[in-house]
Scaffold this motif. Sequence first.
Motif, short mmCIF file in Angstrom:
data_model
loop_
_atom_site.label_atom_id
_atom_site.label_comp_id
_atom_site.label_asym_id
_atom_site.label_seq_id
_atom_site.Cartn_x
_atom_site.Cartn_y
_atom_site.Cartn_z
N THR A 162 0.56 -1.27 0.02
CA THR A 162 0.10 0.05 0.35
C THR A 162 0.84 1.28 0.03
N ASN A 163 0.05 1.93 -0.29
CA ASN A 163 1.21 4.16 -0.44
C ASN A 163 0.03 4.44 -1.00
N ALA A 164 0.19 5.66 -0.40
CA ALA A 164 -1.27 6.94 -0.90
C ALA A 164 -2.08 6.99 -1.71
N LYS A 165 -1.81 6.05 -2.40
CA LYS A 165 -2.56 5.94 -3.46
C LYS A 165 -3.12 4.76 -3.45
N ALA A 166 -2.64 3.60 -3.59
CA ALA A 166 -3.22 2.76 -3.28
C ALA A 166 -3.11 2.16 -1.86
N ARG A 167 -4.71 2.14 -1.48
CA ARG A 167 -4.76 1.66 0.12
C ARG A 167 -5.56 0.60 0.55
N GLU A 168 -5.86 -0.27 -1.01
CA GLU A 168 -6.35 -1.89 -0.79
C GLU A 168 -5.31 -2.97 -1.07
N VAL A 169 -5.65 -4.11 -0.52
CA VAL A 169 -5.44 -5.23 -0.77
C VAL A 169 -6.09 -6.02 -0.79
N ARG A 170 -5.97 -7.03 -1.72
CA ARG A 170 -6.84 -8.17 -1.99
C ARG A 170 -5.64 -9.73 -2.08
N VAL A 171 -5.56 -10.59 -1.46
CA VAL A 171 -5.14 -11.79 -1.21
C VAL A 171 -5.29 -12.91 -2.14
N VAL A 172 -5.05 -13.65 -2.74
CA VAL A 172 -5.79 -14.45 -3.53
C VAL A 172 -5.10 -15.82 -4.00
N ASN A 173 -5.95 -16.90 -3.63
CA ASN A 173 -4.78 -18.27 -3.92
C ASN A 173 -5.24 -18.73 -4.90
N VAL A 174 -4.35 -18.79 -5.60
CA VAL A 174 -4.52 -18.79 -7.07
C VAL A 174 -4.82 -20.53 -7.28
N ALA A 175 -4.58 -21.21 -6.22
CA ALA A 175 -4.84 -22.80 -6.24
C ALA A 175 -6.26 -22.88 -5.97
N GLU A 176 -6.67 -22.71 -5.49
CA GLU A 176 -8.29 -23.12 -5.38
C GLU A 176 -9.08 -22.45 -6.59
N GLY A 177 -9.07 -22.26 -7.47
CA GLY A 177 -9.46 -22.22 -8.53
C GLY A 177 -10.79 -21.54 -8.56
N GLY A 178 -11.43 -21.79 -10.02
CA GLY A 178 -13.45 -21.66 -9.64
C GLY A 178 -12.82 -19.92 -9.27
N ASP A 180 -13.70 -15.28 -9.30
CA ASP A 180 -14.35 -14.62 -9.89
C ASP A 180 -13.30 -13.53 -10.38
N TRP A 181 -12.83 -13.29 -10.92
CA TRP A 181 -11.72 -12.82 -11.62
C TRP A 181 -12.21 -11.25 -11.36
N ALA A 182 -13.61 -11.45 -12.40
CA ALA A 182 -13.78 -9.53 -12.39
C ALA A 182 -14.73 -8.81 -11.03
N ALA A 183 -14.82 -9.87 -9.77
CA ALA A 183 -15.32 -9.43 -8.99
C ALA A 183 -13.40 -9.00 -8.19
N VAL A 184 -12.69 -10.23 -8.20
CA VAL A 184 -11.25 -9.97 -7.41
C VAL A 184 -10.93 -8.75 -8.10
N ALA A 185 -10.28 -8.29 -9.49
CA ALA A 185 -9.71 -7.80 -9.51
C ALA A 185 -9.76 -6.07 -10.23
N SER A 186 -11.29 -6.48 -10.01
CA SER A 186 -11.71 -4.97 -10.14
C SER A 186 -10.92 -3.55 -9.17
N GLY A 187 -11.28 -2.52 -9.92
CA GLY A 187 -10.77 -1.27 -9.32
C GLY A 187 -9.87 -1.55 -9.29
N VAL A 203 -3.95 -16.50 -15.12
CA VAL A 203 -4.28 -15.39 -14.11
C VAL A 203 -3.98 -14.21 -15.53
N ALA A 204 -3.18 -13.88 -15.89
CA ALA A 204 -2.39 -12.31 -16.31
C ALA A 204 -3.97 -12.36 -17.26
N LYS A 205 -3.99 -13.32 -18.01
CA LYS A 205 -5.69 -12.78 -19.39
C LYS A 205 -6.81 -12.80 -18.32
N ALA A 206 -6.40 -13.32 -17.55
CA ALA A 206 -7.54 -13.30 -16.55
C ALA A 206 -8.02 -11.80 -16.24
N ILE A 207 -6.80 -11.33 -15.52
CA ILE A 207 -6.90 -9.85 -14.48
C ILE A 207 -7.03 -9.10 -15.74
#
Length: 556
Positions: A162-178, A180-187, A203-207
Motif C-alpha cells: 500500500t501507499n498513499a494512492k493504493a490503500r486496498e490489498v486483496r490476497v488471492v490463493n490461485v490454487a483454489e480455482g473457480g 470470479d476474477w471480475a470481482a477479484v481484480a476490479s478497481g 491468471v494475467a489474461k483473466a485480470i
Amino acid sequence: MTRPTEKKKTTMSKSGPSTTVKQTAAKPAAPLGSVAFVGAGPGDPDLLTVRAVELLSLADVVITESQDAAFVARFCRADVEVVDGSVGDDGQPLTHAMRARLVVRAAKRGGNVVRLLDGDPFLYATGSEEAAGCVKAGIPFEVVPGVSAVSAVPAYAGVPLTNAKAREVRVVNVAEGGLDWAAVASGKATLVLLSATKVIGDVAKAIIAAGRDPETPVAMTSQGTTTEQRTVVSTLERIAADVRAAKLSTPTVTVVGDTVALRESLSWFETKPLFGWRVLVPRTKEQAGELSARLRACGAVSEEVPTIAVEPPRTPQQMERAIKGLVTGRYEWVAFTSRNAVKAVRERFEEYGLDARAFAGIKVAAVGEQTAGDLLAWGIKPDLVPTGEQSAAGLLEEWPPYDAVFDPIDRVFLPRADIATENLVAGLVERGCEVDDVTAYRTVRAAPPPAPIREAIKGGGFDAVVFTSSSTVRNLVGIAGKPHVSTVIACIGPATAKAAEEHGLRVDVLAPSPSIAELAGALAEYGAALRMAAVQAGEPVLRPSQKRTAPRRKAK
C-alpha cells in the motif's frame, strides 16, 4: 476417572463353590504431551518470533513441513526427534487428516511437541485442521503466529503493498480455482497472488479481461526472504514469458499493482553487497559463529568448514605449574595471543575451582579486540591491547620495557599454541622480561570436509573464502586443495595474506585491521564495488562463481 481392575477367584467350601473378588491397583494413565503449532514464517530463520524460538529449544519432538534443517539445527536440542510431516512411511503425501493423526500420536507419547508450519499456522496452512484433531483427542495446544509470506516476501522484494494512492490489498490463493476474477481484480486494489507460478499466463489474461491495464506492473518473487530469492518485474501482458525465461522455482508470491514500480528505489535485500554469495569460512568450529553471522547480514550464505581442531597439550604439567605460579604471585604479566589461549586457561581455572579473582594484581595483555572481548566476558579487563596492528608484532611494539624500580617482578606467563612463532618471546626478552613460554593447547589439522565441499572449493563453487589465520590457509589447502582461481580470497591480516600468497593464492581483500568485523566489512565493500561496476556498465550482476571462466592474475 480410571477404575481399579477386579480379579475374580473361585474357591471350594462345604456348601459349594464361592467367589471372592480381589481388588488390585490400576496403573496411572501416562500424561499427555502438549502441542504448539508454530509458524516458521516465509523462510528466513531470523523472522521467527521469540516465543517460537523458546518452544523449539524446549521441544522433544518437532514435526516439520519443508523448512526443517535450518530451524532444527539452529534452535533445537541435539537430541530432539524430528518427524517429517509432509509424507508417510511409504513416501505418499499426507492428507490433512493423516497429518492430524500424526500430531496426536506424537502428543500421546508425552513431552513437548512442536508442529512447525510454513508461514502462519492459521493462514493458508493446515494448522486449523490439525488443531481440531487435538481438541477431539483432548490434547492441550497453543498457536504461535508466524510472519506471513503475504507481507514478508513483497517487503523483502522492496514492493510495498500500500501507499498513499493504493490503500486496498486483496490476497488471492490461485490454487483454489473457480475464482470470479471480475470481482477479484476490479478497481485498483493491489493483488497478492499465491501459487500462481505455473498458471501466471492464464491468471494475467483473466485480470486483463476483468479490466486491468495490460501494462500494469507485476513482480513475482521466488524463494522469498532467503538468499536464493529472485524477483522478476514485468507487466500483465509480458509476465508469463518473462517468468518462463527466468525459470523461477516455487514457491512464489506475485504482486500486481502500481506499487511494484517502487521496487526500483526500495529494493534493499537483493541489493546487499554479498547477496547470494556462497562464502567458505575455514575456522575452528567454535569460533566461526560471529564471522558467519556478519556475512549473513551482508546477504551471503556462509558455510563453516573446520580446518583446525584444538586439543589439550600432550604434557599438562607445564600448564599446571604456570597456573600455580599465577596464583602464588610468580608473574607480573599474562599475555594472551589468541582466543584459544583464553579458553584453555579458563578451562584449567575451572578445573581447579578458580575464577577471575586470581588475576588480581597481575597485568593482562591481549593481542586484539576479539581476545580482549573473551577476557571481558570472563570478568578480566586487559591492561594492554594494541591500538595499531592487532598481532604478536603489534603487541610487542606497545609492550612497556621492564623497569626494575616500578616492576618488582620481571616474569611473563605466555600461554599459547604449540606451533606459535618465537618472535614474541625474543622481543619480550629484549625488553628485560623473563618469559614462561607455555603450551596451553595444540592445534591439529581437522579431517577433510565431505567430497561435495572439496569439489566446490576446487571447482569454483564458492564465491569467496575468508582466512582468519595463517594456519587456516595451510590446513585448508592441505585437506581440501587450493580454491579455484575465480574465488575471492579475503585475509584478516598481513601474516595471513603472506601465507595465502606462499600457497599460490592471490589475495583480493585484506582487512584494514585484524578483526572479524573488519574482515567481513572489507569483503562486503569488495562485493559492493563489483556490483556497482556491473550496474554502471549495464551488465548483469553476477557472483564470482558465475564468472568462473574469467582469467585471474597470478599472485605477485
